[in-house]
Write a protein that holds these residues in place. Structure first.
Motif, mmCIF file in Angstrom:
data_model
loop_
_atom_site.group_PDB
_atom_site.id
_atom_site.type_symbol
_atom_site.label_atom_id
_atom_site.label_comp_id
_atom_site.label_asym_id
_atom_site.label_seq_id
_atom_site.Cartn_x
_atom_site.Cartn_y
_atom_site.Cartn_z
ATOM 1 N N VAL A 96 0.825 -1.210 0.000
ATOM 2 C CA VAL A 96 0.000 0.000 0.000
ATOM 3 C C VAL A 96 0.860 1.262 0.000
ATOM 4 C CG1 VAL A 96 -1.586 1.361 1.426
ATOM 5 C CG2 VAL A 96 -2.025 -1.059 1.041
ATOM 6 N N ARG A 97 2.020 1.182 0.638
ATOM 7 C CA ARG A 97 2.874 2.362 0.809
ATOM 8 C C ARG A 97 4.021 2.444 -0.205
ATOM 9 N NH1 ARG A 97 0.522 0.953 5.347
ATOM 10 N NH2 ARG A 97 0.021 2.455 6.982
ATOM 11 N N GLN A 98 4.023 1.552 -1.170
ATOM 12 C CA GLN A 98 5.107 1.549 -2.160
ATOM 13 C C GLN A 98 4.848 2.598 -3.235
ATOM 14 O OE1 GLN A 98 5.001 -2.592 -3.252
ATOM 15 N NE2 GLN A 98 6.870 -3.069 -2.136
ATOM 16 N N SER A 99 5.374 3.803 -3.002
ATOM 17 C CA SER A 99 5.277 4.858 -4.010
ATOM 18 C C SER A 99 6.405 5.853 -3.763
ATOM 19 C CB SER A 99 3.918 5.578 -3.933
ATOM 20 O OG SER A 99 3.771 6.222 -2.681
ATOM 21 N N GLY A 100 6.767 6.584 -4.803
ATOM 22 C CA GLY A 100 7.823 7.579 -4.684
ATOM 23 C C GLY A 100 9.124 6.965 -4.197
ATOM 24 N N ARG A 101 9.707 7.574 -3.165
ATOM 25 C CA ARG A 101 10.984 7.090 -2.629
ATOM 26 C C ARG A 101 10.861 5.718 -1.969
ATOM 27 N NH1 ARG A 101 12.927 11.992 1.028
ATOM 28 N NH2 ARG A 101 10.709 11.887 1.563
ATOM 29 N N LEU A 102 9.635 5.295 -1.707
ATOM 30 C CA LEU A 102 9.412 3.996 -1.058
ATOM 31 C C LEU A 102 8.953 2.932 -2.054
ATOM 32 C CD1 LEU A 102 7.498 5.201 2.149
ATOM 33 C CD2 LEU A 102 9.964 4.926 1.822
ATOM 34 N N SER A 103 9.041 3.225 -3.338
ATOM 35 C CA SER A 103 8.437 2.335 -4.335
ATOM 36 C C SER A 103 9.094 0.961 -4.395
ATOM 37 C CB SER A 103 8.506 2.988 -5.725
ATOM 38 O OG SER A 103 9.865 3.222 -6.100
ATOM 39 N N MET A 104 10.345 0.849 -3.984
ATOM 40 C CA MET A 104 11.053 -0.424 -4.065
ATOM 41 C C MET A 104 11.243 -1.077 -2.702
ATOM 42 S SD MET A 104 11.518 -0.784 -7.267
ATOM 43 C CE MET A 104 12.701 -2.131 -7.317
ATOM 44 N N MET A 105 10.576 -0.568 -1.677
ATOM 45 C CA MET A 105 10.854 -1.084 -0.338
ATOM 46 C C MET A 105 10.250 -2.469 -0.115
ATOM 47 S SD MET A 105 8.459 0.960 2.392
ATOM 48 C CE MET A 105 6.663 0.896 2.370
#
Length: 251
Positions: A96-105
């Protein structure tokens, strides 16, 4: 649940930031280590999110009747089902939170849930859980990496491809098309020591080193700090995290 003593330690190692996280919930019999990936910010967010989601779910379910859920047949037991559901929820929360700087987390997880004299061990990724009993160390988890899959298939792991991808994950919480976590159940007894470790701990500290370090005794906290310090002293460059759980005599 067995009477236990637990301790945890972490060190940034020789990295600019610490993407490892750990969780101790002795009141639930729950312990876990997570190693995040996905860049400077993503790794930290992912590992913390995974462990907080799993811990919150287990806390919310404590004492509640467990409904039937679609888990593999071999994981149909209560504690196994519970922790698989928790990790699946964490997988969803990371997505749900994979976007922007967190897209590959994403994040590894290795976890122990103590239940009725047993330890249910859950793993996804390459963080590991070990059992030390009678001076012998037994690894309880299987890595989800390219190298591990090649080894299991009997392929040559000395070639350049294997060396290049030795730490490449094939499974992690939040990783696209990742597999379900693997679980096993082992009976624990007084004197047993469980060690949960990120790769930054177990790679520099081999079983031949880990066992005598634990045998020096002390509290679980002292043991955990000793293992992490040894990994750093041996030149460990990665983040270093470990949890030690000692099973004590009831009384």
């Amino acid at each position: 649940m067995s009477r236990i003593d637990s301790g945890a330690a972490t060190h940034v190692g020789r990295r600019p930031n610490n993407e490892d996280s750990y969780c101790q919930k002795p009141e639930l019999g729950f312990f876990a280590v997570a190693d995040g990936l996905g860049g400077h910010e993503g790794g930290e967010v992912a590992s913390q999110l995974v462990l907080s989601t799993v811990a919150d779910f287990l806390t919310s379910q404590e004492g509640q009747p467990q409904p039937a859920t679609p888990v593999p047949a071999e994981l149909s037991g209560g504690a196994e089902s519970l922790i698989v559901r928790a990790v699946r929820l964490a997988h969803h929360e990371v997505h749900v939170r994979q976007s922007g700087r967190l897209s590959m987390m994403a994040s590894t997880i290795t976890a122990v849930l103590l239940s009725a004299g047993d330890a249910v061990v859950c793993n996804l990724g390459d963080s590991r859980t070990f059992l030390v009993r009678g001076g012998l160390l037994r690894r309880l988890t299987r890595d989800h990496t390219v190298l591990a899959e090649m080894e299991e298939a009997g392929l040559d792991t000395s070639n350049p491809f294997a060396l290049m991808h030795r730490n490449s994950l094939t499974g992690a919480v939040g990783m696209e098309a990742s597999v379900d976590p693997e679980c096993c159940r082992v009976t624990v007894q007084p004197g047993d020591v469980l060690v949960l470790a990120s790769d930054g701990l177990y790679e520099p500290v081999s079983p031949e080193v880990m066992v005598p370090l634990l045998a020096k005794g002390g509290s679980a906290q002292e043991m955990a700090e000793r293992l992490v310090a040894e990994a750093y002293d041996r030149g460990g460059t990665d983040n270093i995290t470990g949890i030690v759980v000692r099973v004590l005599e009831n009384g």
